[in-house]
Design an enzyme around this catalytic site. Structure first.
Site, PDB file in Angstrom:
ATOM      1  N   GLU B 178       0.805  -1.228   0.000  1.00  0.00           N
ATOM      2  CA  GLU B 178       0.000   0.000   0.000  1.00  0.00           C
ATOM      3  C   GLU B 178       0.834   1.273   0.000  1.00  0.00           C
ATOM      4  O   GLU B 178       0.418   2.295  -0.562  1.00  0.00           O
ATOM      5  CB  GLU B 178      -0.977   0.017   1.189  1.00  0.00           C
ATOM      6  CG  GLU B 178      -0.317  -0.033   2.548  1.00  0.00           C
ATOM      7  CD  GLU B 178      -1.341   0.171   3.679  1.00  0.00           C
ATOM      8  OE1 GLU B 178      -1.796  -0.822   4.266  1.00  0.00           O
ATOM      9  OE2 GLU B 178      -1.653   1.335   3.957  1.00  0.00           O
ATOM     10  N   SER B 229      -7.917   4.598   8.280  1.00  0.00           N
ATOM     11  CA  SER B 229      -8.445   4.067   9.548  1.00  0.00           C
ATOM     12  C   SER B 229      -7.398   4.322  10.627  1.00  0.00           C
ATOM     13  O   SER B 229      -7.702   4.724  11.743  1.00  0.00           O
ATOM     14  CB  SER B 229      -8.690   2.559   9.447  1.00  0.00           C
ATOM     15  OG  SER B 229      -9.474   2.253   8.342  1.00  0.00           O
ATOM     16  N   SER B 232      -0.119   6.319   8.809  1.00  0.00           N
ATOM     17  CA  SER B 232       1.284   6.001   8.543  1.00  0.00           C
ATOM     18  C   SER B 232       2.014   7.284   8.195  1.00  0.00           C
ATOM     19  O   SER B 232       1.464   8.152   7.503  1.00  0.00           O
ATOM     20  CB  SER B 232       1.406   5.041   7.352  1.00  0.00           C
ATOM     21  OG  SER B 232       1.169   3.721   7.732  1.00  0.00           O
ATOM     22  N   ARG B 244       9.058   4.157   6.191  1.00  0.00           N
ATOM     23  CA  ARG B 244       7.924   4.374   7.065  1.00  0.00           C
ATOM     24  C   ARG B 244       8.500   4.758   8.427  1.00  0.00           C
ATOM     25  O   ARG B 244       9.063   3.936   9.140  1.00  0.00           O
ATOM     26  CB  ARG B 244       7.061   3.119   7.168  1.00  0.00           C
ATOM     27  CG  ARG B 244       5.810   3.304   8.038  1.00  0.00           C
ATOM     28  CD  ARG B 244       4.979   2.023   8.114  1.00  0.00           C
ATOM     29  NE  ARG B 244       3.720   2.219   8.819  1.00  0.00           N
ATOM     30  CZ  ARG B 244       3.567   2.142  10.137  1.00  0.00           C
ATOM     31  NH1 ARG B 244       4.613   1.876  10.901  1.00  0.00           N
ATOM     32  NH2 ARG B 244       2.380   2.330  10.698  1.00  0.00           N
TER      33      ARG B 244
END
Lengths: 438, 410
Positions: B178, B229, B232, B244
């Site tokens: 993603e 939801s 990141s 990340r």
């Protein structure tokens, strides 16, 4: 006789001291300058002029007072106060080395204050003395005594001030050292309602000072500081004592109504790195709304019985397993309260689950922010304090686990038994320190 | 079941290979390369995926679908087109709502886009992840699997529902990460849409607060904050180099979940509606509630929140706040927490530009302005908060791009 005299000299006077040559009491030398007016100092000492000849008893008293001045001790009672957003923390030093003579001289309201505080463990409807935290036979400023830890909700502040007024506290002419936001917010109320002047101190200065002091003197022979061994292993997770030798640098996370995070490089060299408004007040406020509970203890009780995974959306709920690419286990929370947008789920969870989810969410958020600060500041030791952690093993273990797990063992979470009282202790120390400056 | 048409154009020759898997493509690629070397040909290798072209991002709450509608179909192509492909195209482009919960964001449509040599419109569709079974059933009913297209999918659901796609609709997913897709999608859309990126001027002044375009040229380094939801935080140093930094579980799902619990609302739109009418300062404990004013020593103004929901431990206060106040406080709490963590990441990573994406910000000007303000205020003007119009669709766009320009093959 001589021996008795020298003992008395050592113990010093308990009443307000005043030097006849017109020098004001120690309060005049503090930067803050808050103190009672000079004129009031006299009325209790009528007839105690130094050059007045009198009985040996009177001369002894005088000698004790000058001794006291030389020792630079403030008059009793000795209090430190931390007026926070939710709780007022009060530490009270109860001298146990009072001589018969001192006792005789002691003014009535001082005696009554001492008796009231030490013979009760609850005060009014909401005041509590944490007896298990009492530090016994402590020596402070040359006196020996017990240090008591008392708390009551800030909501009851006006009642407390009224009590101070009723007990004629202002006549004792002590400086009331106070820290926390409330020292500023209620300053005027203290003045107008009880004729008391607060010596306002910064809450973070006091926090650090108090923490270092209590760690140094220890907890009745036991260490004040502890950590959890094997925090990631629920079976073998065990509490272990430690000391804060070479405490610097440390990241200090103070979890009260809100949270402050400090990078402390030495007692006088620290900076407030950041803060978060999602603190103990958020936990309690949300719990009250979501579950109908009313107190911190009730909220924790419910949380201990709930399952937050019914409420939170986990990584595995989204991925069907781990999110391996970025090392996120399936059991990690992806979205706190994420299941609650679905009606069936809302209908199927309990109040206990909600309380648990609130606790876990707030705690993990604090842990996450603390970790980022530790990395940013390059500090490995993170000390968590504040009354959010009072009787809250769920959170302390969660923080220990989070620090260990997410940092792959690089960071260590430390805790202190006196949790939320360090600001008040620091305020008390400022009271005693100010006298050392003379 | 996936199929890819691989066209090899050699001078005066057009050869077509039909490949079923990506490894076959790689093999063909090797063959062609050898041919070129052997015969000293100049080869143009065009890799074309078969229609329909979809990109899918199956998130924790929403499924985001992008669909490329070709507008340059020749009469011949139209004649050859299989019936179910035509019906899919018609169904998607002639509706703006699908079933009870599917929505096509018409205002986001990109028209006359050229992708892979074809011209057409890019459509943006979303529906709740909860309704994926309905979508799968529809795919089955329309015999989607007979079209032999590769379905490129990203998001956690690409992994979670892989089995369901297979069993319920006989479809094979090509799973993609993603965050890879997110970044790819952001960079692409920004390159084709001049006004995609914008910021708020005067975020603290409601009278003068205005959106201004921001050209995202030389975007690196960039902090990309994806608020779905959950959240990141990515530090992006170049097209292919990012990490990340961290994440937080207090995201859009938390806002909606808490709002549903506290106010009885059931949708994101309802929650935002309530929040727009509420006053969070009745719910939160501010610095001035504790200090009586500012906490000057550490530069905390009296109006800063000291303890979110901190007033709610008092029964009287609980009884005096409205649902709207609670919704507002939830929004403000979640948004400010994200802002705070963002700031720490930006500081840690030495990055000044922050781009916020994700469907939490959809129709949520309140949060965007709050983020713009917070970045500006707490960093004393050092950090700039940027926003993108296609908010939560970048993952799906990235998945579509992978279909058309597979990174493994080039």
């Amino acid at each position: 006789m001589d021996k008795a005299k020298s003992m008395m000299d050592k113990k010093g006077a308990s009443g307000p001291f005043h030097v006849a040559n017109g020098q004001r009491s120690f309060t005049s030398v503090t930067a803050n300058g808050a103190c009672s007016s000079n004129g009031d100092m006299h009325h209790l000492h009528r007839g105690d002029e130094p050059d007045c000849t009198g009985s040996p008893a009177k001369r002894s008293r005088l000698r004790r007072r000058t001794e006291s001045v030389r020792r630079n001790r403030p008059p009793f009672p000795w209090f430190g106060m931390d007026i926070g957003g939710t709780l007022v923390k009060l530490v009270y030093f109860e001298p146990v080395d009072i001589t018969a003579e001192e006792e005789q001289e002691e003014v009535e309201n001082l005696k009554s204050i001492r008796r009231y505080l030490t013979s009760n463990v609850a005060y009014g409807k909401t005041g509590v003395r944490d007896v298990h935290l009492e530090l016994r036979n402590l020596t402070m400023c040359g006196r020996t005594g017990n240090l008591h830890f008392i708390r009551f909700p800030t909501q009851a502040m006006h009642r407390f001030i009224q009590m101070g007024s009723d007990k004629n506290f202002s006549s004792l002419h002590t400086t009331l050292c106070a820290t926390g936001g409330g020292a500023y917010k209620f300053e005027n109320d203290f003045r107008t309602m009880a004729d008391l002047e607060l010596l306002k101190l910064d809450e973070l200065d006091c926090l650090i000072r108090g923490l270092l002091f209590v760690d140094r003197v220890g907890f009745n022979g036991h260490p004040e500081c502890y950590y959890f061994q094997n925090p990631s292993d629920t079976q073998n997770c065990v509490k272990r004592p430690c000391t804060l030798d070479n405490p610097f640098p440390m990241l200090l996370v103070n979890i009260g109504s809100g949270v402050s995070i400090l990078a402390v490089h030495s007692q006088d060299n620290y900076k407030r790195v950041t803060g978060t408004s999602l603190g103990g007040g958020t936990f309690l406020g949300l719990c009250c709304l979501l579950t109908g509970c009313e107190t911190f203890e009730e909220a924790l009780e419910m949380a201990s019985k709930g399952d937050s995974t019914n409420v939170d959306k986990l990584v595995k709920d989204i991925y069907g397993g781990d999110y391996e690419r970025f090392g996120l286990q399936g059991s990690a929370v992806a979205s706190s309260f994420g299941h609650m947008m679905c009606k069936e789920r809302r209908d199927s969870i309990s109040k206990e689950d909600l309380a648990r989810a609130t606790l876990v969410t707030i705690t993990n958020n604090i842990g996450s922010i603390a970790r980022m600060c530790a990395v940013n500041e390059k500090i490995e030791r993170v000390v968590f304090v504040g009354n959010f952690l009072r009787i809250n093993t769920v959170s302390t273990k969660l923080l220990a686990y989070a620090m260990d797990f997410w940092s792959k063992g690089q960071l260590k979470a430390l805790f202190l038994e006196h949790e939320g009282y360090f600001g008040a202790v620091g305020a008390l120390m400022e009271l005693l320190k100010a006298s050392e400056d003379l | 079941q996936s199929s890819v048409t691989y066209i090899h154009v050699v001078p005066r020759t057009i050869k077509k290979w039909k490949c079923n898997t990506y490894s076959e493509i790689i093999n063909i690629n090797m063959i062609i390369m050898n041919l070129c070397v052997d015969f000293d040909y100049l080869c143009f290798i065009i890799f074309v995926a078969a229609f329909p072209w979809f990109g899918m991002d199956i998130g924790g709450t929403l499924v985001k679908l992008v669909y490329f509608e070709p507008k340059d179909i020749t009469a011949e192509e139209e004649q050859e087109e299989v019936e179910n492909l035509k019906s899919i195209r018609r169904y998607l482009t002639s509706n703006t709502a699908y079933g009870t919960t599917g929505i096509r964001d018409v205002h986001l449509e990109l028209q006359d886009l050229t992708l892979c040599g074809r011209t057409g419109n890019l459509h943006f569709i979303r529906f709740p992840t909860q309704d994926l079974p309905v979508f799968l059933q529809m795919g089955r009913d329309k015999h989607f699997s007979s079209l032999h297209t590769t379905l490129c999918a990203t998001g956690g659901g690409a992994y979670k529902f892989e089995g369901d796609f297979r069993t319920m609709a006989d479809l094979e997913l090509h799973k993609l990460d993603e965050l890879d897709c997110l970044i790819r999608g952001v960079l692409y859309i920004d390159s084709v849409m001049p006004r995609e990126c914008y910021y708020f001027e005067n975020p603290t002044d409601p009278e003068r607060c205005v959106e201004k375009p921001y050209p995202l040229e030389n975007p690196y380094p960039l902090l990309l904050v994806n608020i779905g939801s959950g959240v990141s935080f990515l530090a992006v140093y170049s097209k292919n180099n990012y990490k990340r930094v961290t994440g937080t579980s207090l995201g859009g799902g938390t806002f909606l979940g808490l709002c549903c619990l506290l106010t009885g609302c059931s949708t994101f739109e309802e929650a935002l509606e309530m929040a727009s009418e509420g006053e969070s300062t009745r719910v939160d404990k501010l610095v001035r509630d504790i200090y009586g004013g500012d906490y000057e020593r550490f530069g905390l103004p009296g109006f800063a929140v000291a303890s979110s929901f901190g007033n709610m431990m008092s029964k009287e206060k609980r009884e005096s706040v409205s649902k709207e106040d609670l919704a507002r406080a939830t929004l403000v709490t979640i948004t400010n927490n994200i802002g705070s963590i963002t700031r720490m990441c930006a500081l840690n990573e030495n990055i000044e530009r922050v781009v916020f994406v994700g469907n939490f910000l959809r129709v949520n000007t309140l949060s965007m302005k709050l983020l713009a303000y917070a970045m500006d205020y707490w960093s004393k003007g050092q950090l700039k908060a940027l926003f993108l119009r296609h908010e939560g669709y970048f993952g799906a766009v990235g998945a579509l791009l992978e279909l058309l320009h597979p990174s493994e093959c080039l």
